[in-house]
Design an enzyme around this catalytic site. Structure first.
Site, short mmCIF file in Angstrom:
data_model
loop_
_atom_site.label_atom_id
_atom_site.label_comp_id
_atom_site.label_asym_id
_atom_site.label_seq_id
_atom_site.Cartn_x
_atom_site.Cartn_y
_atom_site.Cartn_z
N SER A 80 0.82 -1.20 0.00
CA SER A 80 0.00 0.00 0.00
C SER A 80 0.87 1.27 0.00
O SER A 80 1.66 1.48 -0.91
CB SER A 80 -0.94 -0.05 1.21
OG SER A 80 -1.95 0.92 1.12
N ASP A 208 -7.14 -9.18 -6.35
CA ASP A 208 -8.29 -9.15 -7.25
C ASP A 208 -9.63 -8.86 -6.57
O ASP A 208 -10.61 -8.55 -7.25
CB ASP A 208 -8.37 -10.43 -8.07
CG ASP A 208 -8.91 -11.63 -7.30
OD1 ASP A 208 -8.82 -11.62 -6.05
OD2 ASP A 208 -9.42 -12.56 -7.93
N HIS A 236 -7.35 -6.04 0.30
CA HIS A 236 -6.21 -5.15 0.42
C HIS A 236 -5.12 -5.75 1.31
O HIS A 236 -3.93 -5.57 1.05
CB HIS A 236 -6.66 -3.79 1.00
CG HIS A 236 -5.60 -2.75 0.99
ND1 HIS A 236 -5.01 -2.28 -0.17
CD2 HIS A 236 -4.99 -2.07 2.00
CE1 HIS A 236 -4.10 -1.38 0.12
NE2 HIS A 236 -4.06 -1.23 1.43
#
Length: 258
Positions: A80, A208, A236
């Site tokens: 991230s 995905d 995530h």
């Protein structure tokens, strides 16, 4: 034996890698998971970071500087927001990195600036709604926000949506406020060059089931990595939702990039 260096995303800490650490160590590899500034068990508070990505990323830079010149090359893995941290480390220490792996991350480039990536994320990300999160205005209500603390509902809906409930509860318990970087400072501190950043191999991991899927594919298409890998059934927090698949891919990269 390879050396994997794991860098967490916003609000998290080295603790979030516990499943992947176990898998990589069981396969016989060395693993270093770091806490960025004011994250995990780092004693600094978010107000000490002063909205600078260099200050936030200092623990990784210190670690990379400690590696002996001409010695082992590490595999950098960033999740991230750590994508920006990885980019800066690649620019500073290209000779010490065999491959940089970006997990659902912002991945800058010499022609893809912080402003461009940040703007596109705001356009494409459905997670922009803070829901029950706390936006912190450390410099006063009339100044830009200085930090962000995701709330339990936000984490459940946007971040841990496919992860085990135990890991969601772990995140709710341990997540700390993350600094809101000053866009002007970040633009100056994340200038990348082909002569340094551009010499390091890059891999991108697409989650995905991530609600930011459109942003991930935009990054891949606009700054093509050497390779990319789609992890099925991953949200995530891919290190929680699909730790075995992620670890398997990291091990394959470790064998490929020496």
């Amino acid at each position: 034996m390879r050396h994997f260096v794991l860098v967490h995303g916003a609000g998290h800490g080295a603790w979030c890698w516990y499943k992947v650490i176990a898998e990589l160590k069981q396969a016989g590899h060395k693993v270093t998971a770091l806490d960025m500034a004011a994250s995990g068990i780092d004693r600094r508070q978010v107000e000490d970071v002063h909205s600078s990505d260099v200050e936030y990323s200092e623990p990784l830079f210190t670690f990379m500087a400690s590696l002996p010149a001409g010695g082992e090359k590490v595999i950098l893995v960033g999740h991230s927001m750590a994508g920006y941290t990885l980019c800066m480390a690649m620019e500073r220490f290209p000779e010490k990195v065999s491959v940089a792996v970006f997990l659902s991350a912002g991945m800058l480039g010499p022609d893809l600036t912080f402003e461009m990536v940040n703007k596109k994320y705001a356009e494409l990300s459905p997670t922009a709604d803070p829901m029950d999160s706390e936006v912190i205005y450390g410099n006063g209500p009339n100044e830009p926000p200085t930090a962000f603390l995701p709330g339990p509902k936000y984490l459940e809906k946007h971040t841990y949506r496919c992860s085990p409930s135990q890991d969601l509860e772990l995140g709710i318990t341990l997540v700390r406020p993350s600094p809101a970087w000053d866009a002007g400072k970040a633009a100056q501190e994340t200038v990348l060059t082909m002569d340094r950043y551009g010499t390091v191999a890059r891999a991108y991991v697409v989650c995905d089931e991530e609600q930011d899927g459109a942003f991930q594919w935009w990054v891949v298409e606009n700054n093509p990595p050497d390779e990319h890998f789609v992890v099925p059934g991953s949200d995530h927090m891919v290190m929680f939702s699909q730790p075995c698949l992620l670890s398997q891919y990291l091990l394959e990269l470790g064998s490929k990039y020496i």
